[in-house]
Scaffold this active site. Structure first.
Site, short mmCIF file in Angstrom:
data_model
loop_
_atom_site.label_atom_id
_atom_site.label_comp_id
_atom_site.label_asym_id
_atom_site.label_seq_id
_atom_site.Cartn_x
_atom_site.Cartn_y
_atom_site.Cartn_z
N HIS A 207 0.66 -1.73 -0.02
CA HIS A 207 0.02 -0.12 0.11
C HIS A 207 0.95 1.62 -0.23
O HIS A 207 0.17 2.55 -0.10
CB HIS A 207 -0.93 -0.27 1.10
C1 UD1 Z 1 -1.40 4.75 6.07
C2 UD1 Z 1 -0.21 5.42 7.24
C3 UD1 Z 1 1.12 4.54 7.08
C4 UD1 Z 1 0.46 3.04 7.25
C5 UD1 Z 1 -1.11 2.49 6.55
C6 UD1 Z 1 -1.79 1.31 7.00
C7 UD1 Z 1 0.22 8.29 7.24
C8 UD1 Z 1 0.77 9.19 6.95
N1 UD1 Z 1 0.42 6.53 6.52
O1 UD1 Z 1 -1.37 4.82 5.40
O2 UD1 Z 1 1.74 4.37 7.88
O3 UD1 Z 1 1.19 2.05 7.20
O4 UD1 Z 1 -2.25 3.84 6.87
O5 UD1 Z 1 -3.08 1.37 6.84
O6 UD1 Z 1 -0.75 8.46 8.18
N2 UD1 Z 1 -9.25 5.17 2.51
C9 UD1 Z 1 -10.11 4.75 3.17
N3 UD1 Z 1 -10.95 3.79 3.82
C10 UD1 Z 1 -10.16 4.09 5.36
C11 UD1 Z 1 -8.43 4.48 4.48
C12 UD1 Z 1 -8.08 4.87 3.66
O7 UD1 Z 1 -11.37 4.29 1.68
O8 UD1 Z 1 -10.98 3.52 6.38
C13 UD1 Z 1 -8.66 5.37 2.09
C14 UD1 Z 1 -8.39 6.60 1.74
O9 UD1 Z 1 -9.30 7.63 1.34
C15 UD1 Z 1 -7.00 7.17 0.84
C16 UD1 Z 1 -6.08 5.97 1.56
O10 UD1 Z 1 -7.45 4.65 1.54
O11 UD1 Z 1 -7.26 7.19 -0.07
C17 UD1 Z 1 -5.26 5.96 1.73
O12 UD1 Z 1 -5.56 6.56 3.05
P1 UD1 Z 1 -4.69 7.36 4.17
O13 UD1 Z 1 -5.05 6.62 5.70
O14 UD1 Z 1 -4.36 8.51 4.35
O15 UD1 Z 1 -2.96 6.39 3.99
P2 UD1 Z 1 -2.74 5.53 4.17
O16 UD1 Z 1 -1.79 5.29 3.08
O17 UD1 Z 1 -3.67 4.22 4.86
#
Ligand code: UD1
Length: 364
Positions: A207
């Site tokens: 991811h």
């Molecule tokens: C975040 C953390 C990362 C961790 C990861 C585990 C930061 C900078 N990054 O990255 O260190 O390894 O979590 O998963 O804090 N989304 C959903 N549903 C959710 C959560 C996210 O659809 O419940 C989507 C968001 O809309 C976004 C993407 O997933 O488009 C990324 O989510 P985000 O929490 O911003 O970062 P991660 O890549 O998950």
């Protein structure tokens, strides 16, 4: 009144770190845990199912910040958390890991002169392009108490000039969650759902933006994973970021239909660890899975240029790889050419107890 400690839950990898501390605080009976969920992860299968599996109650507060750019997410958590701690300040805020909510709650609390303890302190990838590295460095530099998982964490902090009395090496708390849930993890064989044999499959979790966001990286990655899957079936629980990117770049259908590829939604903690436990190998870019595979002695290929968890390489079963290395590394594992690891010191399921003792010493 017993001291209250805020436990900051935010994103998926945090939940396995706060659960053992929450349960140990309840058992200790001299302090009160208060769970603050920032809402950074909000989907049922990224958050609620983990709370359920880990025996965590509904959070006392949910800040519901959701997704956004780094500044939006970090800023939203700071504003929302500040309101809570202005009204009801805890005796200390406990932040875990390296996500945006970790740095945000630390900044908000420290600016109100509250005490902060950082669990999983001292890890360094030395890769300033990783948002998590910035989160770690800022959080460690202003937290009062730094709980490290391994000696490299202590050394990194001491090199940065941190006073030794701020540091306590407590071990790896993630593995406390494994030990707490072991009976339930081992009661099931979720691989059967995919029709797979024990040690007859790999698990893939990817991811990181550096692997999945751009087509120039994602397309060769999909190709390499398909070629691995032709040798051994792979189970790929897709992170929302990865699924979105596969769709955007028109790669999802090709991946879904490839031989030996089993794609699923994100999988809850107990089933996921049940899959890892019986896997022949893991391919990942996650932080925590590098540690869990070392603990369970499962070969792990980490698709990154660096790791903030070098002990999983020097003592464990982990190797860093680039995408072109993947076929050879998978071949090495299948042919039994992979270093056997050992469990690092203090990765023993008793980290939460050491944390509670340290809290009692410092704040009791
Ligand atoms: C975040 C953390 C990362 C961790 C990861 C585990 C930061 C900078 N990054 O990255 O260190 O390894 O979590 O998963 O804090 N989304 C959903 N549903 C959710 C959560 C996210 O659809 O419940 C989507 C968001 O809309 C976004 C993407 O997933 O488009 C990324 O989510 P985000 O929490 O911003 O970062 P991660 O890549 O998950």
């Amino acid at each position: 009144m017993s001291p209250t400690f805020h436990l900051i839950a935010a994103a998926r990898p945090n939940f396995m770190k706060i659960a053992p501390v929450y349960h140990a605080m309840n058992a200790a009976d001299w302090c009160e845990p208060v769970i603050v969920h920032t809402g950074q992860h909000y989907d049922a299968n990224m958050s609620d199912s983990f709370f359920e599996d880990l025996g965590l109650p509904t959070p006392d507060y949910n800040l519901e910040v959701g997704s956004g750019s780094h500044a939006e997410q970090t800023g939203a958590v700071m504003v929302a958390y500040e309101k809570i701690i202005m009204e009801t300040p805890p005796d200390a805020t406990i932040v875990v890991g390296d996500v945006n909510s970790t740095i945000a709650c630390t900044l908000a609390a420290k600016k109100l002169c509250l005490k902060v303890a950082h669990l999983e302190a001292g890890l360094r990838s030395k890769d300033w392009d990783m948002p998590e590295e910035i989160n770690r460095i800022v959080t460690d530099s202003i937290s009062d108490v730094l709980w490290t998982p391994s000696p490299d964490g202590d050394q990194n902090l001491l090199k940065e000039g941190v006073a030794p009395e701020r540091i306590t090496r407590v071990g790896n708390v993630m593995l406390d969650s494994y030990e707490l849930m072991r009976p339930r993890i081992e009661a099931e064989s979720p691989r059967e759902h995919f029709g797979l044999d024990a040690k007859g499959y790999g698990i893939v979790t990817l991811h990181r933006p550096s692997n999945v966001d751009r087509k120039e990286t994602l397309a060769p990655l999909v190709k390499a994973l398909k070629s691995a899957a032709a040798r051994i079936p792979i189970v790929c629980p897709l992170h929302p970021r990865t699924r979105k990117s596969l769709e955007t770049h028109g790669l999802l259908d090709d991946f879904l239909s490839a031989e030996g590829v089993h794609v699923s939604e994100p999988i809850n903690y107990i089933r996921f660890m049940g899959l890892v436990r019986e896997a022949a190998l893991v391919i990942t870019d996650s932080g925590g899975i590098q540690e869990e595979t070392t603990y369970l002695n499962i070969p792990c290929i980490t698709l990154r240029e660096n790791t903030e968890r070098p002990i999983t390489i020097t003592e464990g079963t982990n190797k860093l790889a680039r995408i072109p290395d993947l076929p050879d590394y998978v071949g090495d594992i299948l042919n039994g050419r992979w270093p056997a690891g050992r469990k690092p010191e203090l990765w023993d399921g008793k980290t939460a107890d050491r944390i509670i003792s340290d809290l009692a010493r410092r704040f009791g």
